[in-house]
Design a protein around this motif. Structure first.
Motif, PDB file in Angstrom:
ATOM      1  N   ASP A 148       1.126  -1.431   0.180  1.00 48.88           N
ATOM      2  CA  ASP A 148      -0.286  -0.027   0.021  1.00 48.88           C
ATOM      3  C   ASP A 148       0.694   1.456   0.269  1.00 48.88           C
ATOM      4  N   LEU A 149       2.169   1.289   0.240  1.00 48.66           N
ATOM      5  CA  LEU A 149       2.625   2.258   0.340  1.00 48.66           C
ATOM      6  C   LEU A 149       2.602   3.804   1.070  1.00 48.66           C
ATOM      7  N   GLN A 150       1.881   3.278   1.869  1.00 41.18           N
ATOM      8  CA  GLN A 150       1.070   4.375   2.995  1.00 41.18           C
ATOM      9  C   GLN A 150       2.492   5.433   2.903  1.00 41.18           C
ATOM     10  N   MET A 151       3.314   5.116   3.966  1.00 45.44           N
ATOM     11  CA  MET A 151       4.167   6.236   4.326  1.00 45.44           C
ATOM     12  C   MET A 151       4.931   7.310   3.176  1.00 45.44           C
ATOM     13  N   LEU A 152       4.100   7.169   2.073  1.00 46.67           N
ATOM     14  CA  LEU A 152       4.713   8.110   0.616  1.00 46.67           C
ATOM     15  C   LEU A 152       2.854   8.694   0.818  1.00 46.67           C
ATOM     16  N   ASP A 153       3.038   9.346   0.340  1.00 47.09           N
ATOM     17  CA  ASP A 153       2.274  10.921   0.341  1.00 47.09           C
ATOM     18  C   ASP A 153       1.513  10.796  -1.690  1.00 47.09           C
ATOM     19  N   SER A 154       3.145  10.612  -2.276  1.00 44.68           N
ATOM     20  CA  SER A 154       2.438  10.289  -3.465  1.00 44.68           C
ATOM     21  C   SER A 154       3.803   9.675  -3.906  1.00 44.68           C
ATOM     22  N   ILE A 155       3.573   9.054  -5.160  1.00 38.56           N
ATOM     23  CA  ILE A 155       5.188   8.662  -6.048  1.00 38.56           C
ATOM     24  C   ILE A 155       6.308   9.457  -5.925  1.00 38.56           C
ATOM     25  N   ASN A 156       5.888  10.096  -6.931  1.00 36.67           N
ATOM     26  CA  ASN A 156       7.062  11.533  -5.738  1.00 36.67           C
ATOM     27  C   ASN A 156       7.872  11.958  -5.075  1.00 36.67           C
ATOM     28  N   ASP A 157       7.600  11.337  -4.547  1.00 33.97           N
ATOM     29  CA  ASP A 157       8.258  11.622  -3.526  1.00 33.97           C
ATOM     30  C   ASP A 157       9.385  11.078  -3.301  1.00 33.97           C
ATOM     31  N   LEU A 158       9.279  10.118  -4.215  1.00 34.32           N
ATOM     32  CA  LEU A 158      10.799   8.690  -4.285  1.00 34.32           C
ATOM     33  C   LEU A 158      11.846   9.860  -4.977  1.00 34.32           C
ATOM     34  N   TRP A 159      11.489  10.748  -5.431  1.00 31.16           N
ATOM     35  CA  TRP A 159      12.362  11.993  -5.852  1.00 31.16           C
ATOM     36  C   TRP A 159      13.369  12.409  -4.872  1.00 31.16           C
ATOM     37  N   ASN A 160      12.497  12.869  -3.762  1.00 30.15           N
ATOM     38  CA  ASN A 160      13.524  13.059  -2.409  1.00 30.15           C
ATOM     39  C   ASN A 160      14.657  12.676  -2.561  1.00 30.15           C
ATOM     40  N   ILE A 161      14.991  11.681  -2.605  1.00 34.94           N
ATOM     41  CA  ILE A 161      16.337  10.458  -2.391  1.00 34.94           C
ATOM     42  C   ILE A 161      16.718  10.957  -3.764  1.00 34.94           C
ATOM     43  N   ILE A 162      16.752  11.463  -4.942  1.00 31.78           N
ATOM     44  CA  ILE A 162      17.635  12.425  -5.576  1.00 31.78           C
ATOM     45  C   ILE A 162      18.739  13.594  -5.614  1.00 31.78           C
ATOM     46  N   HIS A 163      17.741  13.901  -4.763  1.00 30.72           N
ATOM     47  CA  HIS A 163      18.192  15.194  -4.394  1.00 30.72           C
ATOM     48  C   HIS A 163      18.760  15.281  -3.143  1.00 30.72           C
ATOM     49  N   VAL A 164      18.806  14.678  -2.100  1.00 32.54           N
ATOM     50  CA  VAL A 164      19.519  14.054  -1.108  1.00 32.54           C
ATOM     51  C   VAL A 164      20.966  13.822  -1.409  1.00 32.54           C
ATOM     52  N   VAL A 165      20.595  12.803  -2.449  1.00 30.32           N
ATOM     53  CA  VAL A 165      22.326  12.305  -3.046  1.00 30.32           C
ATOM     54  C   VAL A 165      22.928  12.913  -3.871  1.00 30.32           C
ATOM     55  N   ASN A 166      22.647  13.467  -5.233  1.00 33.92           N
ATOM     56  CA  ASN A 166      23.056  14.515  -5.556  1.00 33.92           C
ATOM     57  C   ASN A 166      23.805  15.888  -4.683  1.00 33.92           C
ATOM     58  N   HIS A 167      23.389  16.066  -3.472  1.00 31.93           N
ATOM     59  CA  HIS A 167      23.538  16.941  -2.677  1.00 31.93           C
ATOM     60  C   HIS A 167      25.065  16.722  -2.011  1.00 31.93           C
ATOM     61  N   LEU A 168      25.218  15.322  -0.898  1.00 33.66           N
ATOM     62  CA  LEU A 168      25.848  14.399  -0.662  1.00 33.66           C
ATOM     63  C   LEU A 168      27.143  14.710  -1.836  1.00 33.66           C
ATOM     64  N   TYR A 169      26.633  13.748  -2.522  1.00 35.30           N
ATOM     65  CA  TYR A 169      27.894  13.239  -3.565  1.00 35.30           C
ATOM     66  C   TYR A 169      28.240  15.141  -3.779  1.00 35.30           C
ATOM     67  N   ASP A 170      28.518  16.060  -4.078  1.00 38.36           N
ATOM     68  CA  ASP A 170      28.230  16.818  -4.818  1.00 38.36           C
ATOM     69  C   ASP A 170      29.540  17.672  -3.647  1.00 38.36           C
ATOM     70  N   GLU A 171      28.699  17.625  -2.705  1.00 38.58           N
ATOM     71  CA  GLU A 171      29.843  17.654  -1.147  1.00 38.58           C
ATOM     72  C   GLU A 171      31.121  17.259  -1.040  1.00 38.58           C
ATOM     73  N   LEU A 172      30.693  15.418  -1.099  1.00 38.09           N
ATOM     74  CA  LEU A 172      31.680  15.097  -0.782  1.00 38.09           C
ATOM     75  C   LEU A 172      33.243  15.532  -1.913  1.00 38.09           C
ATOM     76  N   TYR A 173      32.303  14.890  -2.927  1.00 40.98           N
ATOM     77  CA  TYR A 173      33.577  14.554  -4.905  1.00 40.98           C
ATOM     78  C   TYR A 173      33.474  16.137  -5.468  1.00 40.98           C
ATOM     79  N   GLY A 174      32.489  16.741  -4.613  1.00 38.21           N
ATOM     80  CA  GLY A 174      33.012  18.578  -5.338  1.00 38.21           C
ATOM     81  C   GLY A 174      32.391  18.943  -6.957  1.00 38.21           C
ATOM     82  N   ARG A 175      31.324  17.764  -7.325  1.00 33.07           N
ATOM     83  CA  ARG A 175      30.917  17.741  -8.812  1.00 33.07           C
ATOM     84  C   ARG A 175      29.459  16.681  -8.479  1.00 33.07           C
ATOM     85  N   PRO A 176      28.294  16.894  -9.011  1.00 29.62           N
ATOM     86  CA  PRO A 176      27.033  16.508  -9.508  1.00 29.62           C
ATOM     87  C   PRO A 176      26.943  15.216  -9.438  1.00 29.62           C
ATOM     88  N   ALA A 177      26.429  14.965  -9.218  1.00 31.30           N
ATOM     89  CA  ALA A 177      25.985  13.399 -10.110  1.00 31.30           C
ATOM     90  C   ALA A 177      25.097  13.214 -11.073  1.00 31.30           C
TER      91      ALA A 177
END
Length: 232
Positions: A196-225
């Protein structure tokens, strides 16, 4: 960090084939399949010890992106089919049809969502750990060894709190990082949530993972993923 590379790496390989990486936004990625094929070829034709962590992690970011996009498309396809069938049966309540489409869409992609959150959780945890190593005393890291220091840094949530303390992530990122952990836990340990994926308000919530990963990758390696087209 990328200025210190000793030889050609995965990004040089992509550039040689006319791709700079994943230039995309959630609604447009005509080159992502070609990119995945190139990444697979790169890994297959190189020895394991020739591939650096940042390369493996970049490949993982692409895999997560592809899974999220495929998940969204499958959710939409199955939901649309269910809604149309519901209306064809003589039901005129569009709100009920929408709810039915959402339930069937979630049911269809539940297991894929679990994989996405598992990959995202592990990648975020590793990126946070290495980012903390970068900002802690190098003498301490050398004396105790990186693995031992990683253990001392703490678990997933402790790492997130420390990054927030050092102002490497803001409260919004901290909230999203915490949500990744909680959603992954629910999906792994509660089989009902995979349907039921009740923890998600919307399937679009999955894109939050992308933004987190992109920020951390950029902070660590000096370029965005990811390089989002909307930001050009």
């Amino acid at each position: 960090m990328f200025d210190e590379r000793e030889g050609p790496d995965i990004f040089d390989y992509l550039n040689e084939h006319g791709l700079e990486g994943l230039e995309t936004e959630p609604t447009h990625d005509s080159s992502v399949r070609e990119l995945e094929d190139l990444l697979a070829t790169y890994v297959i034709h190189r020895e394991e010890d020739e591939i650096e962590d940042y390369e493996y992690r970049y490949i993982t970011t692409v895999r997560i992106y592809t899974l999220i996009k495929d998940c969204g498309e499958m959710y939409q396809k199955q939901g649309d089919q269910a809604r149309d069938a519901f209306l064809e049966d003589g039901e005129e309540n569009s709100e009920a049809a929408h709810e039915m489409a959402d339930r069937i869409g979630r049911y269809t992609v539940g297991n894929t969502v679990m994989v996405i959150y598992t990959l995202g959780y592990e990648l975020v945890k590793d990126l946070m750990g290495d980012l903390l190593l970068e900002i802690l005393d190098e003498d301490v890291a050398t004396e105790t060894g990186e693995q031992q220091l990683q253990n001392q840094i703490g678990n997933y949530q402790t790492r997130a709190q420390l990054l927030h303390h050092f102002d490497l992530i803001d409260s919004s990122y901290l909230s999203d990082i915490t949500q990744i952990r909680e959603n992954r836990r629910d999906l792994v340990h509660d089989v009902e949530r995979r349907f039921d994926l009740q923890m998600l308000d919307s399937i679009n919530d999955l894109w939050n993972i992308i933004h987190v990963v992109n920020h951390l990758y950029d902070e660590l390696y000096g370029r965005p993923a990811y390089k989002f087209l909307s930001e050009e």
